[in-house]
Design a protein around this motif. Sequence first.
Motif, PDB file in Angstrom:
ATOM      1  N   THR A  71       0.842  -1.202   0.000  1.00  0.00           N
ATOM      2  CA  THR A  71       0.000   0.000   0.000  1.00  0.00           C
ATOM      3  C   THR A  71       0.873   1.247   0.000  1.00  0.00           C
ATOM      4  O   THR A  71       1.980   1.260   0.530  1.00  0.00           O
ATOM      5  CB  THR A  71      -0.928   0.047   1.233  1.00  0.00           C
ATOM      6  OG1 THR A  71      -0.134  -0.051   2.408  1.00  0.00           O
ATOM      7  CG2 THR A  71      -1.933  -1.085   1.218  1.00  0.00           C
ATOM      8  N   SER A  72       0.348   2.277  -0.643  1.00  0.00           N
ATOM      9  CA  SER A  72       0.944   3.603  -0.544  1.00  0.00           C
ATOM     10  C   SER A  72      -0.226   4.580  -0.526  1.00  0.00           C
ATOM     11  O   SER A  72      -1.380   4.157  -0.444  1.00  0.00           O
ATOM     12  CB  SER A  72       1.892   3.881  -1.716  1.00  0.00           C
ATOM     13  OG  SER A  72       1.166   4.107  -2.901  1.00  0.00           O
ATOM     14  N   SER A  73       0.055   5.850  -0.598  1.00  0.00           N
ATOM     15  CA  SER A  73      -1.012   6.844  -0.531  1.00  0.00           C
ATOM     16  C   SER A  73      -2.064   6.573  -1.614  1.00  0.00           C
ATOM     17  O   SER A  73      -1.751   6.578  -2.803  1.00  0.00           O
ATOM     18  CB  SER A  73      -0.407   8.237  -0.717  1.00  0.00           C
ATOM     19  OG  SER A  73      -1.422   9.197  -0.843  1.00  0.00           O
ATOM     20  N   GLN A  74      -3.287   6.300  -1.203  1.00  0.00           N
ATOM     21  CA  GLN A  74      -4.455   6.117  -2.074  1.00  0.00           C
ATOM     22  C   GLN A  74      -4.440   4.849  -2.918  1.00  0.00           C
ATOM     23  O   GLN A  74      -5.349   4.608  -3.692  1.00  0.00           O
ATOM     24  CB  GLN A  74      -4.648   7.331  -3.006  1.00  0.00           C
ATOM     25  CG  GLN A  74      -4.977   8.624  -2.259  1.00  0.00           C
ATOM     26  CD  GLN A  74      -5.171   9.780  -3.221  1.00  0.00           C
ATOM     27  OE1 GLN A  74      -4.306  10.623  -3.351  1.00  0.00           O
ATOM     28  NE2 GLN A  74      -6.289   9.811  -3.919  1.00  0.00           N
ATOM     29  N   SER A  76      -3.603   0.498  -3.223  1.00  0.00           N
ATOM     30  CA  SER A  76      -3.265  -0.804  -2.654  1.00  0.00           C
ATOM     31  C   SER A  76      -3.086  -1.775  -3.815  1.00  0.00           C
ATOM     32  O   SER A  76      -3.921  -1.828  -4.716  1.00  0.00           O
ATOM     33  CB  SER A  76      -4.395  -1.264  -1.729  1.00  0.00           C
ATOM     34  OG  SER A  76      -4.121  -2.540  -1.232  1.00  0.00           O
ATOM     35  N   GLN A  96     -10.157  10.829  -3.123  1.00  0.00           N
ATOM     36  CA  GLN A  96     -10.452  11.619  -1.927  1.00  0.00           C
ATOM     37  C   GLN A  96     -11.949  11.833  -1.722  1.00  0.00           C
ATOM     38  O   GLN A  96     -12.404  11.977  -0.598  1.00  0.00           O
ATOM     39  CB  GLN A  96      -9.702  12.959  -1.993  1.00  0.00           C
ATOM     40  CG  GLN A  96      -8.246  12.763  -1.591  1.00  0.00           C
ATOM     41  CD  GLN A  96      -7.322  13.864  -2.085  1.00  0.00           C
ATOM     42  OE1 GLN A  96      -7.694  14.661  -2.928  1.00  0.00           O
ATOM     43  NE2 GLN A  96      -6.114  13.885  -1.559  1.00  0.00           N
ATOM     44  N   PHE A 328      -1.091   7.459  -9.502  1.00  0.00           N
ATOM     45  CA  PHE A 328      -0.911   6.993  -8.132  1.00  0.00           C
ATOM     46  C   PHE A 328      -0.123   5.694  -8.178  1.00  0.00           C
ATOM     47  O   PHE A 328      -0.198   4.944  -9.141  1.00  0.00           O
ATOM     48  CB  PHE A 328      -2.272   6.676  -7.482  1.00  0.00           C
ATOM     49  CG  PHE A 328      -3.249   7.804  -7.506  1.00  0.00           C
ATOM     50  CD1 PHE A 328      -3.003   8.970  -6.800  1.00  0.00           C
ATOM     51  CD2 PHE A 328      -4.437   7.694  -8.220  1.00  0.00           C
ATOM     52  CE1 PHE A 328      -3.931  10.002  -6.810  1.00  0.00           C
ATOM     53  CE2 PHE A 328      -5.360   8.726  -8.237  1.00  0.00           C
ATOM     54  CZ  PHE A 328      -5.103   9.884  -7.521  1.00  0.00           C
ATOM     55  N   ASP A 331       5.329   4.381  -6.610  1.00  0.00           N
ATOM     56  CA  ASP A 331       6.318   3.957  -5.618  1.00  0.00           C
ATOM     57  C   ASP A 331       6.206   2.466  -5.265  1.00  0.00           C
ATOM     58  O   ASP A 331       7.127   1.880  -4.715  1.00  0.00           O
ATOM     59  CB  ASP A 331       6.212   4.810  -4.342  1.00  0.00           C
ATOM     60  CG  ASP A 331       4.797   4.860  -3.781  1.00  0.00           C
ATOM     61  OD1 ASP A 331       3.836   4.707  -4.568  1.00  0.00           O
ATOM     62  OD2 ASP A 331       4.644   5.056  -2.557  1.00  0.00           O
TER      63      ASP A 331
END
Length: 343
Positions: A71-74, A76, A96, A328, A331
């Motif tokens: 997982t990272s920001s926003q 999975s 969001q 998104f 990373d």
Amino acid sequence: MKPTSKYETIRQILQDMKLPTYRYLQIAEAIFKQRIGEFERMTMLPKALRDELIRAIGYQVSSVTPVLEKTSSQVSKVLFAIAGDERVEAVQLSYQRGWKSYCISTQCGCGFGCQFCATGTIGLKRNLTADEITDQLMYFHLNGHALDSVSFMGMGEALANPHIFDALTILTDKHLFGLGHRRITVSTIGILPGIERLMMDFPQVNLTFSLHSPFDNQRSELMPINNRFPLHDVMKVLDQHIRQTKRKVYIAYILLRGVNDSTEHAEAVAALLRGRGFGEHLYHVNLIPYNSTDVTPQNYSQSDQSRVKTFVRILKSREINFTVRTQFGTDINAACGQLYGTN
């Protein structure tokens, strides 16, 4: 005839055991309303039926097994084990405003060899079954997530897998996933028989065509499929799709620095989409930043912002509808073109 999915197998079992059809609805409700993922826990069913379901399908309702989740920001990303000791990936995007979107795989690997895509470096191992495709979504559902929209933009070329149409039937079945057709997007590199069948069988499902170059020679280098289904032929069928469905067609365009992001490319994209007659305003370009991986050629990189702005300015001046996509998950290698199916 061999059942095309576990849901058909369940119907067959009920028929063979001479059980009433309401048992099918009980099973569907257990999975999709009560989020029960094991047949043994469906205690509203007779034990003999549960035993037969386990014998035919397995203890778990799902045919895919989560192995790893990143997982990272926003975002999975889940790595699933499938039959044959293979791996595929699916991605959940959380926006969001509360909307949850999913990017699921249709093939293990991909045989089309697009130069800038990590999945293409694996080659095609096999098509996923209708259950393996839809069970990626079921994993998120059983874990309490809302299924707001789904795109077939994970590993593989969706329209090269004939099971995609059984998967779409399952996803839109009101007793099962119950997804609206307009909440589903199928992405293709231009498989003409698949586009034509989608237009006939699922006209309200969103269609995205991966363009990536408006010039035939270059597109053939980047995407060898262009030799088999040339751009001119694909565009004719997309025009027909728009005429028949009155729906938008999305054009995916990954911007590669110094490769396809010049003013000439922007002008040619605009020229390709203008003057197409009825419905030309229904073409919508999605400009996508390139995402590098360890397995794709190092000579590809993201366009710089000045090039992107020039590209955008040209499309705008030619009255081409477009969106510049934000990415998104780069990373955790969960963004467009990065899925590779490894730990």
